[in-house]
Design a protein around this motif. Structure first.
Motif, PDB file in Angstrom:
ATOM      1  N   ALA A   1     -26.219 -19.824   4.029  1.00 40.44           N
ATOM      2  CA  ALA A   1     -28.000 -20.096   3.983  1.00 40.44           C
ATOM      3  C   ALA A   1     -28.235 -20.236   2.979  1.00 40.44           C
ATOM      4  O   ALA A   1     -28.182 -20.913   2.020  1.00 40.44           O
ATOM      5  CB  ALA A   1     -28.241 -19.805   4.912  1.00 40.44           C
TER       6      ALA A   1
ATOM      7  N   ASN B   1     -32.525 -18.031   7.075  1.00 40.39           N
ATOM      8  CA  ASN B   1     -31.934 -19.307   7.527  1.00 40.39           C
ATOM      9  C   ASN B   1     -32.350 -20.153   6.243  1.00 40.39           C
ATOM     10  O   ASN B   1     -33.591 -20.111   5.637  1.00 40.39           O
ATOM     11  CB  ASN B   1     -32.147 -19.854   9.128  1.00 40.39           C
ATOM     12  N   VAL B   2     -32.094 -22.045   6.267  1.00 40.54           N
ATOM     13  CA  VAL B   2     -31.926 -22.749   5.541  1.00 40.54           C
ATOM     14  C   VAL B   2     -33.126 -23.077   5.783  1.00 40.54           C
ATOM     15  O   VAL B   2     -33.989 -23.303   5.057  1.00 40.54           O
ATOM     16  CB  VAL B   2     -31.059 -24.089   6.058  1.00 40.54           C
TER      17      VAL B   2
ATOM     18  N   ARG C   1     -26.452 -22.784  -0.503  1.00 37.23           N
ATOM     19  CA  ARG C   1     -27.483 -24.102   0.153  1.00 37.23           C
ATOM     20  C   ARG C   1     -28.813 -23.903  -1.524  1.00 37.23           C
ATOM     21  O   ARG C   1     -29.225 -24.939  -1.427  1.00 37.23           O
ATOM     22  CB  ARG C   1     -27.343 -24.549   0.886  1.00 37.23           C
TER      23      ARG C   1
ATOM     24  N   ILE D   1     -31.107 -26.721  -2.405  1.00 36.43           N
ATOM     25  CA  ILE D   1     -32.593 -26.884  -1.967  1.00 36.43           C
ATOM     26  C   ILE D   1     -33.649 -26.916  -3.462  1.00 36.43           C
ATOM     27  O   ILE D   1     -34.444 -27.888  -3.112  1.00 36.43           O
ATOM     28  CB  ILE D   1     -32.999 -26.026  -0.847  1.00 36.43           C
TER      29      ILE D   1
END
Length: 482
Positions: free
Chosen positions: A270, A320-321, A273, A277
């Motif tokens: 996560a 988490n994302v 990314r 993001i």
């Protein structure tokens, strides 16, 4: 907006200058010259929820903190140097510090008297008064075993201990007072520089940019520098047997993430990314406003994750994302633009929560209108009674996460999508590195959208009932039976 003042660090000659001013002319003469008679600075920052947090009479530009920490004994020894400017002529001033023992204080290089009052007040009386408009420097030597502040809703806040033997700092609305002397109010942002010495086997991560390490008799000193002005609760340090991941954004902004032992691969995936993001959030909110990025991933499942400036800190198993999107959206909404008062906290949390809606729309193809209508149809009386403004102390972190993003989606329809998108993208630039209130946000929306929004804000934000249909189903939103 209260933008932070910019000035150079005061030179060592300030003490001599002040001595000459005060001894040569006297206090009465200083008053005639426009400095005003020195009086004590206030022992609170004026927030309606937390009136004793923060202090008045000065603005801080820079904290330069040197700390030695022993994980085996939990003993912390610190030397805090505060660079500030007097906003009134001061006979004394306060800093906030909870629990730790103060050993000595100097102001402009001269020993100063000090005392402790209340829960966290450190009262400093310099040898000579501090004159309005002039810079000053305060040095506080202290030591002790830091203790967290217990919050009935969020649990421990501030300095906390990891099961590994390390430690970390996380808490809102207050945490900094548990480990260093500070002006603990969102209205006084300052740069934050930290040099922390720990035994060689421990790693350290903090805010901003890593400036290097060097060996000492006590272990290894780790130097970090956050040059984006920070609200005190946004500062952090974390000590553990970290695994580090160091990268850069395309524009060269350093990304440093730290993973506690036992961090699952899903969390590391996560975090991988994060550049994606940040690029996405930049497309919605304007240029990334901070000088560094990354994340601190704890093993401990504390009661929250937190938007510590440039480097959010994540509760164990919360990496988490969606949470990463939320906490990094705060770098715009809550960090570089902070609240005027804690009753304005929707300006932080409503927007960070809505960022996860925007992410799910862009990355997962979610229909936000359908999500909105489903949420509204299922909403309880308790949901509608939840307040998004002036919700009362202890209730700040409740409905801003659930009702908040629903309100913003309704606002996008009521204001018009183009105007709403413009507001999201330009609000940070308007108040960059400053503070703002909900009323200022309302007026800005009205100016951009050329529309009176008092009825909408009364229905959704200032009031606490179910909005009338014109505000509940604005634009092309229609009730399920409509």
């Amino acid at each position: 907006m209260r933008a932070p003042h910019r000035w150079r660090r005061p030179a060592v000659t300030v003490a001599a200058t002040l001595t000459a001013l005060t001894l040569g002319t006297g206090i009465a003469s200083a008053g005639q010259d426009g400095w005003g008679r020195p009086t004590p600075g206030s022992d609170g920052g004026g927030d309606s929820y937390y009136p004793q947090d923060g202090n008045g009479g000065y603005d801080v530009s820079d904290y330069d903190l040197k700390v030695t920490y022993a994980p085996d004994s939990h003993q912390l020894t610190g030397l805090q140097t505060v660079y500030a400017r007097a906003t009134q002529s001061l006979s004394s001033f306060n800093l906030d510090l909870k629990g730790l023992t103060v050993d000595s204080v100097k102001v402009n290089g001269l020993p100063a008297k000090f005392s402790r009052t209340g829960d966290h007040e450190l009262v400093i009386t310099p040898r000579f008064p501090l004159l309005r408009g002039l810079p000053f420097r305060a040095e506080i030597a202290y030591h002790g075993i830091p203790q967290a502040i217990e919050d009935p809703n969020l649990g421990a806040n501030g300095w906390q201990y990891a099961k590994s033997g390390g430690a970390f700092v996380a808490g809102e609305p207050k945490s900094a007072t548990t480990w260093y002397p500070v002006n603990d109010t969102p209205l006084d942002k300052a740069r934050f520089h930290l040099a922390i010495t720990v035994p060689d086997e421990w790693g350290v991560i903090s805010n901003g940019r890593e400036k290097g390490t060097y060996k000492t008799a006590a272990g290894t000193t780790h130097v970090w520098s956050e040059d984006t002005p920070a609200v005190p609760y946004m500062t952090t340090v974390a000590i553990d047997k970290w695994t580090f991941d160091k990268r850069q954004r395309a524009d060269g902004t350093p990304i440093v993430s730290a993973f506690a032992p036992g961090t699952p691969d899903s969390t590391k995936q996560a975090d991988a990314r994060l550049p994606e993001i940040l690029d996405f959030l930049e497309s919605k909110f304007g240029k990334y406003p901070v000088d560094a990025a990354g994340g601190i991933y704890l093993a401990e499942p504390i009661g929250f994750s937190l938007e510590t400036l440039s480097r959010p800190i994540y509760s164990g198993r919360a990496g988490n994302v969606s949470t990463i999107v939320h906490e990094n959206a705060h770098q715009w909404y809550g960090d570089t633009v902070a609240v005027d008062h804690w009753k304005d906290v929707c300006l932080n949390e409503c927007f960070a929560s809505y960022a996860t809606w925007l992410w799910s729309q862009a990355k997962d193809g979610q229909d936000l209108d359908a999500r909105y209508l489903k949420t509204v149809a299922a909403a309880s009386d308790q949901f509608w009674a939840g307040k998004l403004y002036d919700m009362g102390p202890g209730n700040e972190f409740t409905y801003v996460y659930s009702k908040g993003p629903v309100m913003l989606h309704a606002l996008s329809k009521y204001l018009g999508q183009a105007a709403f998108d413009q507001v999201l993208k330009t609000w940070n630039g308007l108040h960059h590195n400053g503070n703002a209130s909900m009323q200022e946000f309302q007026h800005y929306c009205e100016a951009v959208g050329h529309k009176d929004l008092q009825g909408f804000f009364d229905a959704w934000i200032y009031g606490n009932g179910k909005p009338a249909p014109e505000y509940l189903y604005p634009g092309d939103l229609k009730p399920a039976n409509g």
